[in-house]
Design a protein around this motif. Structure first.
Motif, PDB file in Angstrom:
ATOM      1  N   LEU A  89      63.490  37.199 -71.558  1.00  0.00           N
ATOM      2  CA  LEU A  89      62.719  36.143 -70.927  1.00  0.00           C
ATOM      3  C   LEU A  89      61.964  35.391 -72.021  1.00  0.00           C
ATOM      4  O   LEU A  89      61.312  36.002 -72.862  1.00  0.00           O
ATOM      5  N   ILE A  90      62.105  34.083 -72.016  1.00  0.00           N
ATOM      6  CA  ILE A  90      61.430  33.274 -73.030  1.00  0.00           C
ATOM      7  C   ILE A  90      59.963  33.110 -72.616  1.00  0.00           C
ATOM      8  O   ILE A  90      59.662  32.795 -71.465  1.00  0.00           O
ATOM      9  N   ASP A  91      59.053  33.298 -73.532  1.00  0.00           N
ATOM     10  CA  ASP A  91      57.624  33.121 -73.260  1.00  0.00           C
ATOM     11  C   ASP A  91      57.185  33.897 -72.025  1.00  0.00           C
ATOM     12  O   ASP A  91      56.562  33.351 -71.115  1.00  0.00           O
ATOM     13  N   SER A  92      57.506  35.143 -71.936  1.00  0.00           N
ATOM     14  CA  SER A  92      57.143  35.949 -70.768  1.00  0.00           C
ATOM     15  C   SER A  92      55.639  35.869 -70.512  1.00  0.00           C
ATOM     16  O   SER A  92      54.832  36.046 -71.414  1.00  0.00           O
ATOM     17  N   ALA A  93      55.280  35.570 -69.263  1.00  0.00           N
ATOM     18  CA  ALA A  93      53.876  35.379 -68.925  1.00  0.00           C
ATOM     19  C   ALA A  93      53.067  36.654 -69.102  1.00  0.00           C
ATOM     20  O   ALA A  93      51.866  36.620 -69.304  1.00  0.00           O
ATOM     21  N   CYS A  94      53.743  37.822 -69.014  1.00  0.00           N
ATOM     22  CA  CYS A  94      53.003  39.078 -69.079  1.00  0.00           C
ATOM     23  C   CYS A  94      52.801  39.578 -70.503  1.00  0.00           C
ATOM     24  O   CYS A  94      52.101  40.556 -70.701  1.00  0.00           O
ATOM     25  N   SER A  95      53.419  38.934 -71.475  1.00  0.00           N
ATOM     26  CA  SER A  95      53.134  39.337 -72.862  1.00  0.00           C
ATOM     27  C   SER A  95      52.004  38.436 -73.353  1.00  0.00           C
ATOM     28  O   SER A  95      52.243  37.413 -73.986  1.00  0.00           O
ATOM     29  N   ASP A  96      50.788  38.813 -72.997  1.00  0.00           N
ATOM     30  CA  ASP A  96      49.631  37.976 -73.306  1.00  0.00           C
ATOM     31  C   ASP A  96      48.661  38.777 -74.176  1.00  0.00           C
ATOM     32  O   ASP A  96      47.816  39.515 -73.665  1.00  0.00           O
ATOM     33  N   PRO A  97      48.775  38.665 -75.518  1.00  0.00           N
ATOM     34  CA  PRO A  97      47.922  39.475 -76.396  1.00  0.00           C
ATOM     35  C   PRO A  97      46.436  39.176 -76.225  1.00  0.00           C
ATOM     36  O   PRO A  97      45.601  40.065 -76.385  1.00  0.00           O
ATOM     37  N   ASP A  98      46.093  37.918 -75.895  1.00  0.00           N
ATOM     38  CA  ASP A  98      44.675  37.557 -75.700  1.00  0.00           C
ATOM     39  C   ASP A  98      44.087  38.324 -74.525  1.00  0.00           C
ATOM     40  O   ASP A  98      42.958  38.821 -74.570  1.00  0.00           O
ATOM     41  N   LEU A  99      44.885  38.428 -73.458  1.00  0.00           N
ATOM     42  CA  LEU A  99      44.420  39.129 -72.249  1.00  0.00           C
ATOM     43  C   LEU A  99      44.254  40.631 -72.543  1.00  0.00           C
ATOM     44  O   LEU A  99      43.266  41.247 -72.141  1.00  0.00           O
ATOM     45  N   SER A 100      45.220  41.190 -73.282  1.00  0.00           N
ATOM     46  CA  SER A 100      45.147  42.614 -73.641  1.00  0.00           C
ATOM     47  C   SER A 100      43.914  42.888 -74.502  1.00  0.00           C
ATOM     48  O   SER A 100      43.210  43.882 -74.302  1.00  0.00           O
ATOM     49  N   ALA A 101      43.633  41.981 -75.440  1.00  0.00           N
ATOM     50  CA  ALA A 101      42.466  42.147 -76.324  1.00  0.00           C
ATOM     51  C   ALA A 101      41.173  42.058 -75.511  1.00  0.00           C
ATOM     52  O   ALA A 101      40.228  42.818 -75.751  1.00  0.00           O
ATOM     53  N   ALA A 102      41.145  41.153 -74.544  1.00  0.00           N
ATOM     54  CA  ALA A 102      39.947  40.992 -73.698  1.00  0.00           C
ATOM     55  C   ALA A 102      39.702  42.258 -72.875  1.00  0.00           C
ATOM     56  O   ALA A 102      38.551  42.699 -72.728  1.00  0.00           O
TER      57      ALA A 102
END
Lengths: 111, 175
Positions: free
Chosen positions: B149-162
């Motif tokens: 999947l291109i640009d998967s919405a669930c691979s969000d490093p900012d959200l994980s860091a938060a």
């Protein structure tokens, strides 16, 4: 000669696509409370059912929490009851046991 | 370099949209029919369920009985994270195949949201928080099942860091 609209390939294609679009649905995580959907789980009786009875039917749990007090299974409807479903998640069966391995509470969660 | 980041982000977003438009145009010109699909949610947690989880009252067992297995288990189950996907709509490209249609590509926007629950040492809920992810444009081909999947919405490093930062906060300092 009368030609039905549904005979045209474009209309058939549009119909198939429309059916697909309309079938797109949202899923919400929620406890199943409809007795019809819980059919087959009547053997789960808080205060009576033993852990070993559950494991005899469903095998080892998918996950355990709270030092084995909570056990979860991925299950799917099968014939007149439920069976474990390691390949695809339909429902999660969550079982909370007392210290003496007797069922205390349980829930079926739609995910 | 201060002040350049928003510009880069704008350029990246613009280039994503340009790619999506080019892909959409190419697929349309190739005879594929673009069909819009409506917003949807996957594994959404209802407001009623969120309200049922009460800090200092609900226990870890109560949470499990309501929401079942979490997406992420913290060390020694000190916290749980539940993830759900919110789709904001998009287009499915369908190619005509005889009298039927075959979906060949999907381009849409979606966001990945997370609900984090931190537990106190006694197993009761200490605090909860919803983290709403940014909407991302994503596209994938439906012909190759192994395609990423291109640009998967669930691979969000900012959200994980938060979430990591929120989990590490001392009680009383968390918002």
């Amino acid at each position: 000669m009368k030609i039905s609209i549904s005979d045209k390939p474009v209309c058939k294609l549009a119909g198939i696509v429309l059916a697909g679009v309309l079938s797109a649905c949202s899923t919400t995580v929620e406890r199943v409370t409809d007795p019809a959907k819980l059919k087959g789980l009547e053997f789960l009786q808080p205060g009576t059912t033993q852990r070993q009875e559950v494991e005899a039917r469903f095998g080892p749990p998918f996950c355990v929490y709270e030092k084995d007090r909570v056990a979860t299974y991925q299950v799917k409807p099968f014939k007149d009851g439920f069976t474990t479903s390691p390949d695809r998640k339909w429902y999660s069966l969550v079982l909370l046991y007392r210290a003496d391995d007797v069922l205390e509470r349980w829930s079926l969660v739609n995910k | 370099m201060k002040g350049s980041r928003p510009g880069i982000l704008r350029d990246r977003r613009a280039s994503t949209w340009v790619r999506v438009c080019l892909l959409g145009g190419a697929l349309s010109l190739s005879g594929c029919l673009p069909i819009p699909y409506p917003p949807y949610a996957e594994n959404r947690i209802s407001e009623e369920t969120l309200q049922a989880i009460q800090p200092r009252l609900s226990t870890r067992s109560d949470v499990l009985l309501l929401l079942a297995d979490p997406t992420v288990r913290g060390k020694e189950d000190a916290y749980f994270v539940y993830e759900w996907m919110q789709g904001h709509g998009g287009l499915i490209f369908v190619a005509a195949a005889g009298y039927t249609g075959v979906p060949v590509a999907d381009v849409g926007s979606g966001s990945c949201n997370r609900f984090a629950i931190k537990f106190a040492p006694d197993g009761r809920v200490e605090r909860t928080r919803q983290f709403l992810g940014k909407a991302k444009v994503a596209g994938k081909t439906l012909l190759d099942k192994n395609a990423k999947l291109i640009d998967s919405a669930c691979s969000d490093p900012d959200l994980s860091a938060a979430i990591d930062a929120w989990v590490e906060m001392e009680p009383g300092h968390a918002p």
